[in-house]
Design an enzyme around this catalytic site. Structure first.
Site, mmCIF file in Angstrom:
data_model
loop_
_atom_site.group_PDB
_atom_site.id
_atom_site.type_symbol
_atom_site.label_atom_id
_atom_site.label_comp_id
_atom_site.label_asym_id
_atom_site.label_seq_id
_atom_site.Cartn_x
_atom_site.Cartn_y
_atom_site.Cartn_z
ATOM 1 N N ILE A 26 0.826 -1.201 0.000
ATOM 2 C CA ILE A 26 0.000 0.000 0.000
ATOM 3 C C ILE A 26 0.863 1.255 0.000
ATOM 4 C CG2 ILE A 26 -1.547 1.356 1.474
ATOM 5 C CD1 ILE A 26 -3.022 -1.235 2.140
ATOM 6 N N ASP A 68 14.605 3.459 10.107
ATOM 7 C CA ASP A 68 13.777 2.624 10.963
ATOM 8 C C ASP A 68 12.970 3.547 11.868
ATOM 9 O OD1 ASP A 68 12.637 0.932 12.807
ATOM 10 O OD2 ASP A 68 14.480 -0.154 13.281
ATOM 11 N N ASN A 95 2.414 5.220 7.015
ATOM 12 C CA ASN A 95 1.940 3.947 6.479
ATOM 13 C C ASN A 95 2.668 2.739 7.058
ATOM 14 O OD1 ASN A 95 0.819 2.053 4.249
ATOM 15 N ND2 ASN A 95 3.039 1.959 3.967
ATOM 16 N N SER A 147 -7.167 0.961 9.679
ATOM 17 C CA SER A 147 -7.482 -0.415 9.282
ATOM 18 C C SER A 147 -8.918 -0.743 9.662
ATOM 19 C CB SER A 147 -6.524 -1.381 9.992
ATOM 20 O OG SER A 147 -6.950 -2.716 9.890
ATOM 21 N N TYR A 160 -2.238 -5.503 16.894
ATOM 22 C CA TYR A 160 -2.468 -4.710 15.682
ATOM 23 C C TYR A 160 -3.744 -3.888 15.819
ATOM 24 C CZ TYR A 160 -3.013 -3.800 10.639
ATOM 25 O OH TYR A 160 -3.175 -3.203 9.409
ATOM 26 N N LYS A 164 -4.002 0.215 15.803
ATOM 27 C CA LYS A 164 -4.779 0.947 14.804
ATOM 28 C C LYS A 164 -5.917 1.739 15.449
ATOM 29 C CE LYS A 164 -2.554 -0.198 11.067
ATOM 30 N NZ LYS A 164 -1.787 0.808 10.298
ATOM 31 N N THR A 195 -2.279 -7.442 -0.924
ATOM 32 C CA THR A 195 -0.879 -7.084 -0.714
ATOM 33 C C THR A 195 -0.147 -8.283 -0.124
ATOM 34 O OG1 THR A 195 -1.189 -6.324 1.559
ATOM 35 C CG2 THR A 195 -1.533 -4.686 -0.189
#
Length: 257
Positions: A26, A68, A95, A147, A160, A164, A195
């Site tokens: 993405i 990083d 992103n 997300s 995750y 988000k 992806t």
């Protein structure tokens, strides 16, 4: 005959965009769309080979730096270097991210912290680094990549999902603080996009893929460019009165049917 303004309101010709995790997936789709819309783009990530390949594909007006984002103290020096070499950043796309598919009960504090550091602390450090210049110029856009996991419950992605969800809270607070200074802060919440990351998340779990398709009204996965062009909109004059928003690009999956 009146000159049409339609292309101009979506133009990014005067913009200089920094995209984290811009070498693949993405992130690269966002870079491609913004570059096609006229922006100069700088890609950052940890894998130089992927970044170099992306810039070669994009052509003139694109560059990269290996970085990083979890090295939080390096954010300000990075922005200083980019500004000196290429000019001030006018749009930041947060992103970069990592995925962790694991039951909540088995997720360790160290694993949880690693996901939060990448998605939240890394993004915050870069926002802190770019915002003073944006405030000074009274112009800028910040886009977070949220997300579906920040909109409804998805099993086995507790870290995750938490990251988000926190991201949406962060963008809304930043929007209230910075919008008066000419900085718009928004997010895109991609649905299931084809992806490498999404394929890895569904490895060995065909039932999950079938379930995703069945609950997506458009009955398909999205293309990375669908997210890329949404990012162009949020960075362009076409969205000049849009801030603090979360835009789902999900084929209707978030409608909650």
């Amino acid at each position: 005959m009146k000159t049409p303004i339609f292309p101009d309101v979506f133009s990014l010709r005067e913009e200089h965009v920094l995209i984290t995790g811009g070498g693949t997936g993405i992130g690269f789709a966002v870079a491609r769309s913004m570059h096609d819309a006229g922006a100069r783009v700088v890609l950052i990530g940890r894998r130089e080979a992927e970044l170099a390949k992306a810039v070669e594909s994009l052509g003139p007006g694109s560059s990269y730096l290996v970085h990083d984002i979890t090295q939080l103290d390096a954010a300000a020096p990075l922005i200083e270097r980019i500004t000196k070499e290429h000019g001030p950043i006018t749009s930041l796309v947060n992103n970069a991210g990592i995925h962790l598919k694991k039951p909540a009960i088995d997720t360790t504090p160290e694993e949880f912290q690693r996901v939060l550091t990448t998605h939240i602390l890394g993004a915050h450090a870069l926002c802190r680094a770019v915002e003073p210049s944006m405030i000074q110029r009274k112009h800028g856009t910040i886009i977070f990549m949220a997300s579906m996991a920040s909109l409804f419950g998805i099993p086995q992605v507790v870290a995750y999902s938490a990251a988000k969800s926190a991201m949406i809270g962060m963008l809304r607070t930043m929007a209230t603080e910075f919008s008066a200074h000419g900085i718009r802060v928004n997010a895109i919440a991609p649905g299931w996009i084809e992806t490498e990351m999404s394929r890895k998340a569904m490895e060995g779990d065909p039932a999950r893929r079938t379930k995703i398709i069945s609950r997506t009204p458009m009955a398909k996965f999205g293309d990375p460019s669908d997210v890329g062009w949404a990012a162009v909109y949020l960075a362009s004059p076409a969205s000049k009165f849009v801030t603090g928003a979360v835009l789902p690009v999900d084929g209707g999956a978030s409608m909650g049917f």
